[in-house]
Design a protein around this motif. Sequence first.
Motif, mmCIF file in Angstrom:
data_model
loop_
_atom_site.group_PDB
_atom_site.id
_atom_site.type_symbol
_atom_site.label_atom_id
_atom_site.label_comp_id
_atom_site.label_asym_id
_atom_site.label_seq_id
_atom_site.Cartn_x
_atom_site.Cartn_y
_atom_site.Cartn_z
ATOM 1 N N THR A 12 39.159 20.787 -26.746
ATOM 2 C CA THR A 12 40.014 21.370 -27.773
ATOM 3 C C THR A 12 41.012 22.301 -27.104
ATOM 4 O OG1 THR A 12 38.209 21.290 -29.388
ATOM 5 C CG2 THR A 12 40.077 22.718 -29.887
ATOM 6 N N PRO A 13 42.306 22.083 -27.287
ATOM 7 C CA PRO A 13 43.305 22.986 -26.683
ATOM 8 C C PRO A 13 43.105 24.415 -27.154
ATOM 9 C CG PRO A 13 44.346 21.000 -27.572
ATOM 10 C CD PRO A 13 42.927 20.976 -28.039
ATOM 11 N N ALA A 14 43.294 25.359 -26.244
ATOM 12 C CA ALA A 14 43.060 26.763 -26.576
ATOM 13 C C ALA A 14 43.997 27.250 -27.676
ATOM 14 C CB ALA A 14 43.237 27.621 -25.317
ATOM 15 N N TRP A 15 45.214 26.723 -27.712
ATOM 16 C CA TRP A 15 46.179 27.200 -28.700
ATOM 17 C C TRP A 15 45.792 26.796 -30.122
ATOM 18 C CZ3 TRP A 15 48.626 23.505 -31.630
ATOM 19 C CH2 TRP A 15 48.671 22.210 -31.116
ATOM 20 N N PHE A 16 44.874 25.820 -30.238
ATOM 21 C CA PHE A 16 44.407 25.424 -31.569
ATOM 22 C C PHE A 16 43.765 26.597 -32.304
ATOM 23 C CE2 PHE A 16 43.921 20.756 -32.744
ATOM 24 C CZ PHE A 16 45.111 20.410 -32.128
ATOM 25 N N TYR A 17 43.042 27.424 -31.562
ATOM 26 C CA TYR A 17 42.294 28.507 -32.194
ATOM 27 C C TYR A 17 43.202 29.612 -32.727
ATOM 28 C CZ TYR A 17 38.279 26.209 -30.120
ATOM 29 O OH TYR A 17 37.332 25.278 -29.776
ATOM 30 N N ALA A 273 28.672 53.096 -58.443
ATOM 31 C CA ALA A 273 28.425 51.693 -58.762
ATOM 32 C C ALA A 273 29.471 50.772 -58.129
ATOM 33 C CB ALA A 273 28.404 51.496 -60.273
ATOM 34 N N GLY A 274 30.723 51.190 -58.121
ATOM 35 C CA GLY A 274 31.788 50.327 -57.600
ATOM 36 C C GLY A 274 32.202 50.664 -56.197
ATOM 37 N N ILE A 275 31.279 51.164 -55.382
ATOM 38 C CA ILE A 275 31.651 51.572 -54.032
ATOM 39 C C ILE A 275 32.128 50.392 -53.189
ATOM 40 C CG2 ILE A 275 29.321 51.340 -53.038
ATOM 41 C CD1 ILE A 275 29.943 53.957 -51.477
ATOM 42 N N SER A 276 31.661 49.196 -53.517
ATOM 43 C CA SER A 276 32.128 47.993 -52.823
ATOM 44 C C SER A 276 32.573 46.959 -53.849
ATOM 45 C CB SER A 276 31.024 47.394 -51.945
ATOM 46 O OG SER A 276 31.425 46.132 -51.431
ATOM 47 N N PRO A 277 33.858 46.592 -53.828
ATOM 48 C CA PRO A 277 34.329 45.542 -54.752
ATOM 49 C C PRO A 277 34.125 44.142 -54.198
ATOM 50 C CG PRO A 277 36.180 46.467 -53.563
ATOM 51 C CD PRO A 277 34.953 47.214 -53.090
ATOM 52 N N GLY A 278 33.045 43.962 -53.428
ATOM 53 C CA GLY A 278 32.769 42.648 -52.854
ATOM 54 C C GLY A 278 33.147 42.514 -51.396
ATOM 55 N N TYR A 279 33.169 43.649 -50.658
ATOM 56 C CA TYR A 279 33.537 43.599 -49.241
ATOM 57 C C TYR A 279 32.609 42.680 -48.445
ATOM 58 C CZ TYR A 279 36.541 47.691 -50.003
ATOM 59 O OH TYR A 279 37.515 48.555 -50.440
ATOM 60 N N GLY A 280 31.322 42.669 -48.809
ATOM 61 C CA GLY A 280 30.376 41.843 -48.067
ATOM 62 C C GLY A 280 30.671 40.368 -48.184
ATOM 63 N N TYR A 281 31.086 39.938 -49.359
ATOM 64 C CA TYR A 281 31.414 38.529 -49.560
ATOM 65 C C TYR A 281 32.767 38.186 -48.916
ATOM 66 C CZ TYR A 281 27.691 38.933 -53.011
ATOM 67 O OH TYR A 281 26.481 39.167 -53.626
ATOM 68 N N THR A 282 33.732 39.108 -49.005
ATOM 69 C CA THR A 282 35.029 38.878 -48.376
ATOM 70 C C THR A 282 34.892 38.759 -46.865
ATOM 71 O OG1 THR A 282 36.046 40.174 -50.153
ATOM 72 C CG2 THR A 282 37.407 39.728 -48.231
ATOM 73 N N GLY A 283 33.905 39.449 -46.300
ATOM 74 C CA GLY A 283 33.675 39.363 -44.860
ATOM 75 C C GLY A 283 33.391 37.946 -44.397
ATOM 76 N N ILE A 284 32.804 37.129 -45.258
ATOM 77 C CA ILE A 284 32.534 35.731 -44.905
ATOM 78 C C ILE A 284 33.845 34.985 -44.699
ATOM 79 C CG2 ILE A 284 31.487 33.565 -45.686
ATOM 80 C CD1 ILE A 284 29.554 35.267 -47.365
ATOM 81 N N VAL A 285 34.785 35.187 -45.621
ATOM 82 C CA VAL A 285 36.080 34.522 -45.512
ATOM 83 C C VAL A 285 36.824 35.013 -44.276
ATOM 84 C CG1 VAL A 285 38.173 33.902 -46.768
ATOM 85 C CG2 VAL A 285 36.103 34.497 -48.032
ATOM 86 N N ILE A 286 36.762 36.313 -44.022
ATOM 87 C CA ILE A 286 37.456 36.897 -42.872
ATOM 88 C C ILE A 286 36.910 36.331 -41.571
ATOM 89 C CG2 ILE A 286 37.732 39.058 -41.584
ATOM 90 C CD1 ILE A 286 37.908 40.469 -44.325
ATOM 91 N N ALA A 287 35.589 36.263 -41.457
ATOM 92 C CA ALA A 287 34.982 35.739 -40.233
ATOM 93 C C ALA A 287 35.355 34.281 -40.004
ATOM 94 C CB ALA A 287 33.461 35.887 -40.291
ATOM 95 N N MET A 288 35.376 33.491 -41.060
ATOM 96 C CA MET A 288 35.755 32.091 -40.913
ATOM 97 C C MET A 288 37.223 31.951 -40.552
ATOM 98 S SD MET A 288 32.917 30.634 -41.263
ATOM 99 C CE MET A 288 33.560 28.976 -41.098
ATOM 100 N N LEU A 289 38.077 32.781 -41.162
ATOM 101 C CA LEU A 289 39.500 32.740 -40.839
ATOM 102 C C LEU A 289 39.732 33.148 -39.387
ATOM 103 C CD1 LEU A 289 42.273 32.190 -42.121
ATOM 104 C CD2 LEU A 289 42.423 34.629 -42.640
ATOM 105 N N ALA A 290 38.882 34.020 -38.869
ATOM 106 C CA ALA A 290 38.983 34.452 -37.476
ATOM 107 C C ALA A 290 38.319 33.488 -36.509
ATOM 108 C CB ALA A 290 38.348 35.837 -37.316
ATOM 109 N N GLY A 291 37.740 32.410 -37.019
ATOM 110 C CA GLY A 291 37.051 31.469 -36.134
ATOM 111 C C GLY A 291 35.831 32.078 -35.480
#
Length: 355
Positions: A12-17, A273-291
């Motif tokens: 896989t070419p490095a620039w792909f990532y 109660a609203g200390i986190s508006p879903g940061y834990g779930y958004t972290g999944i998307v962020i990690a995948m977007l970051a490869g």
Amino acid sequence: MIRLRLEQRATTPAWFYVALPVAAILATLVLCAGLVTLAGGHVLEAYGTLFLSPVASRFALVETAVKAAPLIFTGLAVAIAFRARFWNIGGEGQLLMGAMAAAFIGGRESLPEFSLIPLMILAGALAGGIWAMVPALLRTRYKVDEVVVSLLLNFIVFYGMMALLDGVWKDPLSGYPDSPDIREEAGFPILLPRTRLHLGVGLALLAAPLVFILMRKTVLGFAIRAVGENAQAAAYAGFSTARVTMATALLSGAMAGLAGVGEVGGLHYQVMAGISPGYGYTGIVIAMLAGLNPLGVVPAAFFFAIVITGAEAMSRATGIPVYLSDVIQGTALITMLIALLFTRYRLRLKGVAHG
């Protein structure tokens, strides 16, 4: 008829990532442009407001950085766990555990002033890490699916926290379901005068390169990557997959716990109660977007912070609902998962069939 098939890549070419996350974001914006049009907005005006307003002034830029800090931590938490194929979906609960531990320590009058911030950080990281080890233990000992366990633990923590906030932790003065404020000395130092840029933002930016070094330059990092690539081969090489999984869970949960510490010590100074508006779930998307690259988590987190903070400005300026930011986040995950397919496979023209 032209026929296409997927063919596995030898390399896989490095620039792909680098190119694929960018392509995923562009595809997301193109797909969501239709929703902007249906909502009666002008695409370029809406996107311009969405992406420029969070960085248009010093105040806006600082607020975006503050919003990005917990996203960096939760993104790192997922990147670490997923690299070892430990599917930790419990970042939200681990964040709340870290927040509650930090609030408990930060309110102790018996502790000396100089120890409050270090102990809050340590307690929050340990609370998140230990909570993440529960699904890891059930997986390694009893083969229980960690996806289900870690997800359900989020609800256990949240409703347990709400029981505390409506009970022994309820503010006796206001009557609101908020915990008592931490001591003034426990509040994180402000890095930039007359702003909300607190120590937690600096810790988040420091955590990304440290995790990168750990994953690339240490025995533990090599073991995590080895178990993730091939658990049987890693075991044959002498690594205990159970111990590596437990260590991975501890480290992953600690990152998520630190996100909660930052929200308590740097912003809210209490648990609510609203200390986190879903940061834990958004972290999944962020990690995948970051490869799953720790360094890539930082720009991915800032991208999502811009989308989240810019959504309200876009709504005020164009009338488009703020929920578009949630659509962008979900679509980005889907497009990135499709893009990741092309790091392993390529489209090959099989031939032309004549009817």
